[in-house]
Scaffold this active site. Structure first.
Site, short mmCIF file in Angstrom:
data_model
loop_
_atom_site.label_atom_id
_atom_site.label_comp_id
_atom_site.label_asym_id
_atom_site.label_seq_id
_atom_site.Cartn_x
_atom_site.Cartn_y
_atom_site.Cartn_z
N ASN A 90 -16.20 -21.78 5.09
CA ASN A 90 -14.94 -22.17 5.72
C ASN A 90 -15.11 -22.04 7.23
OD1 ASN A 90 -12.34 -22.58 6.55
ND2 ASN A 90 -11.53 -20.66 5.74
N HIS B 265 -4.95 -21.10 2.00
CA HIS B 265 -5.73 -20.03 2.60
C HIS B 265 -4.76 -19.01 3.21
CE1 HIS B 265 -8.30 -17.93 5.46
NE2 HIS B 265 -9.31 -18.30 4.69
N GLU C 3 -4.60 -17.57 5.94
CA GLU C 3 -4.17 -17.85 7.31
C GLU C 3 -3.03 -18.88 7.31
OE1 GLU C 3 -8.07 -18.71 8.84
OE2 GLU C 3 -8.59 -16.60 8.56
N GLU D 110 -9.15 -13.86 -2.39
CA GLU D 110 -9.44 -13.45 -1.02
C GLU D 110 -8.44 -12.37 -0.58
OE1 GLU D 110 -11.87 -16.50 1.30
OE2 GLU D 110 -9.78 -16.96 1.64
N SER E 245 -15.27 -11.29 4.14
CA SER E 245 -16.39 -10.57 4.75
C SER E 245 -17.65 -10.55 3.88
CB SER E 245 -15.97 -9.15 5.14
OG SER E 245 -14.95 -9.19 6.13
#
Ligand code: PEP
Length: 265
Positions: free
Chosen positions: A11, A95, A97, A177, A223
């Protein structure tokens, strides 16, 4: 032994100018050519996609968002058919964000998934809890709500048809995630990630039955690096990775994909 084909997607978020993206592909694609046992994709900014997807066929190209309508008065948005017309294979959906900064909800996430699947395209539906939700012990409730509301909002009744004909590449992938692990350098431990993936697969089993639950792929994101990829990808319910920061350098991301694809589980 798990038979699901792993899927790795970088991504890039809002990174890379066209020349940088081209240089990346010229190094990355030959380096991952030998990875035939897993799918390899990159989610790039919309402005980059037409040129990259036409020129570089050695990876699958994903958008980072896709609108649910076929067309119309939606300034700034892009439809599934527009993406398909430039050889983009699918899109990330919701996502974290976009959930945090762009008002994405479980309802809009489900609608976006439906638009992609109905166009025969891949959807990667991102779910995950915040640090406060994990620390308060509510993380399973949060995942359950994201799954319940997101899948309901798709309106899809016949999932066997919606997932497409390719047995190894169902059109929907889930990406677990945890928000606290994204871009923080603090990945979930392999045990924490496996526990969450097993929870999600349990939800899929209860909701859709074992066949669909065993077929759907669940990526881990947060991460992932060369240091932790072997252990994470060795877990039985982790079927690949969605990689942000560590996908920006071609050599590093190629190594990560090679190691992750080879990890035995
Ligand atoms: C992501 O953006 O989906 C992500 C997992 O980022 P990072 O790998 O940098 O944590």
């Amino acid at each position: 032994m798990t038979s699901r084909r792993k899927i790795f997607i970088g991504n890039w978020k809002m990174n890379k100018l066209p020349q940088e993206a081209t240089a990346f592909c010229e190094a990355f694609i030959p380096a991952v050519k030998q990875v035939t046992q897993a799918d390899v994709g990159i989610a790039a900014a919309g402005v980059l996609l037409p040129a990259l997807a036409t020129r570089f066929r050695g990876v699958q190209w994903y958008a980072q968002n896709c609108h649910w309508s076929a067309n119309g008065a939606f300034t700034g948005e892009t439809s599934a058919s527009m993406l398909k017309s430039v050889d983009v294979c699918g899109s990330l959906v919701a996502h974290s964000e976009r959930r945090q900064m762009c008002g994405e909800t479980n309802q809009t996430a489900g609608q976006r998934v439906a638009a992609l699947l109905n166009s025969g395209m891949q959807a990667v539906l991102c779910i995950g809890e915040t640090l406060a939700e994990r620390d308060s012990g509510r993380w399973t409730d949060v995942l359950q709500q994201q799954l319940d509301e997101g899948f309901t909002a798709t309106g899809i009744k016949n999932w066997t048809a919606a997932l497409g004909n390719d047995p190894e590449r169902p059109l929907l992938t889930l990406a677990y995630e945890p928000v606290w692990a994204i871009g923080t350098g603090r990945a979930a431990t392999a045990a924490q990630a496996q526990e969450a993936h097993a929870f999600i697969r349990g939800w899929l089993t209860r909701t859709f039955g074992p066949e669909m639950a065993q077929r759907l792929r669940i990526q881990y994101g947060g991460s992932v690096t060369l240091q932790n990829v072997d252990e994470l990808m060795g877990m039985p319910d982790i079927d690949g990775a969605l990689v942000g920061g560590a996908s920006l350098k071609a050599e590093d991301f190629a190594q990560l994909v090679l190691r992750g694809a080879a990890a035995k589980r």
